[in-house]
Enzyme design. Sequence first.
Site, mmCIF file in Angstrom:
data_model
loop_
_atom_site.group_PDB
_atom_site.id
_atom_site.type_symbol
_atom_site.label_atom_id
_atom_site.label_comp_id
_atom_site.label_asym_id
_atom_site.label_seq_id
_atom_site.Cartn_x
_atom_site.Cartn_y
_atom_site.Cartn_z
ATOM 1 N N HIS A 156 0.854 -1.190 0.000
ATOM 2 C CA HIS A 156 0.000 0.000 0.000
ATOM 3 C C HIS A 156 0.885 1.234 0.000
ATOM 4 C CE1 HIS A 156 -3.459 2.546 0.793
ATOM 5 N NE2 HIS A 156 -2.636 3.243 1.558
ATOM 6 N N ASP A 179 -15.536 1.784 6.665
ATOM 7 C CA ASP A 179 -14.550 2.779 6.234
ATOM 8 C C ASP A 179 -15.147 3.722 5.190
ATOM 9 O OD1 ASP A 179 -11.843 3.936 5.993
ATOM 10 O OD2 ASP A 179 -12.018 3.151 3.965
ATOM 11 N N SER A 235 -8.177 3.298 8.833
ATOM 12 C CA SER A 235 -8.841 3.278 7.523
ATOM 13 C C SER A 235 -8.020 2.441 6.536
ATOM 14 C CB SER A 235 -8.984 4.729 7.042
ATOM 15 O OG SER A 235 -9.285 4.786 5.684
ATOM 16 N N ARG A 281 -15.613 11.962 7.357
ATOM 17 C CA ARG A 281 -14.366 12.659 7.728
ATOM 18 C C ARG A 281 -14.034 13.749 6.708
ATOM 19 N NH1 ARG A 281 -10.289 8.137 7.661
ATOM 20 N NH2 ARG A 281 -8.780 9.770 8.105
ATOM 21 N N LYS A 283 -8.744 -1.908 5.305
ATOM 22 C CA LYS A 283 -8.900 -2.366 3.907
ATOM 23 C C LYS A 283 -7.842 -3.406 3.571
ATOM 24 C CE LYS A 283 -9.060 1.977 2.766
ATOM 25 N NZ LYS A 283 -9.380 3.352 2.508
#
Length: 432
Positions: free
Chosen positions: A82, A161, A183, A168, A187
């Site tokens: 990520h 999320d 968050s 948010r 995922k």
Amino acid sequence: MQMYDLIRKTRSRVPLSESEIQWLVTNFTNGSIPDYMMSAWLMAVCCQGLTEAETVALTLAMRDSGITLEHSAYGCVTVDKHSTGGIGDKTTLVIAPLVAACGGHVMKMSGRGLGFTGGTIDKLESIPGFSVYLTAEELEHCVRDIGCCVVAQSGNLTPADKKMYALRDLTATVDSIPLIAASIMSKKLATGADGILLDVKYGSGAFMKTPEDARTLAECMVKIGTAAGKRCRAVITDMDTPLGCCVGNALEVEEAVCILRGEVHSRLYWLCLELAAQMLCLSGKGDVVECRKLAERAVQSGAAFAKCREMVAAQGGDTAVLDDPEQLPQAAVQKTVTAPEHGFIAAIQSEETGLACLALGAGRTADRPEIDPAAGVRFRKTVGDPVTKGEPLFTVYGRTEALCDAAAARLAAAVTISPKAPEKRAMIYAML
Ligand code: URA
């Protein structure tokens, strides 16, 4: 349990229990907790933070709010990566086939562009025919037999999320380290890979503006991953200047292909090798020195490029574009801007570059949901390069003269030329 009491506790820094956090996430996801109450709790978190145990509990509750994927049927160690986002970040396009060419198994779920940052899925969709939606059987074949696939998030993955992020975004509660970590990691954990590499960016084009904040976020995410039983590492990298020479969907595919073919040995190339080596370590292929060599050899031998061809074919893409980039979407207008003076390239501002490309059509805006796959910029010089007056600095690609002129002016202002060579900035700040 009353949401009012949980808001008061977090506001007063009294830690919530695991069951209180689970209750909060479940009832927000199913609509029982109204947005105004959740907004108040998110603001309390933003101002007061969460403990490590609360952050882990929040992440796991968010992970379990929807479906979770299971990789055990693949019969191999799977690894995921990520990146916290940035400008010109096409590392996934390089790393997925590179790691697979070295015997790793990459299952990567990526996103579309968000604001001025590009998305891997949009980049891949500039390859004619490339499908980012695979059936479970196709996914299994790609991961197990080919060794890699890059797909879009689909199905009911982490609905908590999705709802929380939307709130948010509207309530100025995005920039909280525990909320960002929960968050992202919810995922990643729902996607199911055995190993997770986190590329946490800092600089003007990143969420985290300083390396210290990036380290705090990285440490928080590695702790969550480890607590959830995953092999997890993080690399903290510079995003003060765009990554690579191209920004824009088809242009970035072209640059990734050049890297995979071993034609370019830029900072981007070295970063890709390092990220691939870390992913191979997580896959149990050796120590980092051995894995770096494996990755370098895979590029030199042509194995990485051959694997890219296999991946593109398996996902329905036209592999002809890999040999002839002119078959990728081409812009109607191209405009090259030259250097106004002699000197050295001292800076190229990432965020401004991203915004200029967004305005050109490389990303989506509220009133223009379609992207132009050919739009973007190709820098002819990079930070630290000497430049003489009149030499090409960058080329802008777009649909119209007006769009290209506006982007060219904005990009020219984003490039600083100074009489002295700038100090070299390390690409990698730290590894955890
Ligand atoms: N990316 C995410 O997925 N979530 C955040 O909160 C911030 C960046």
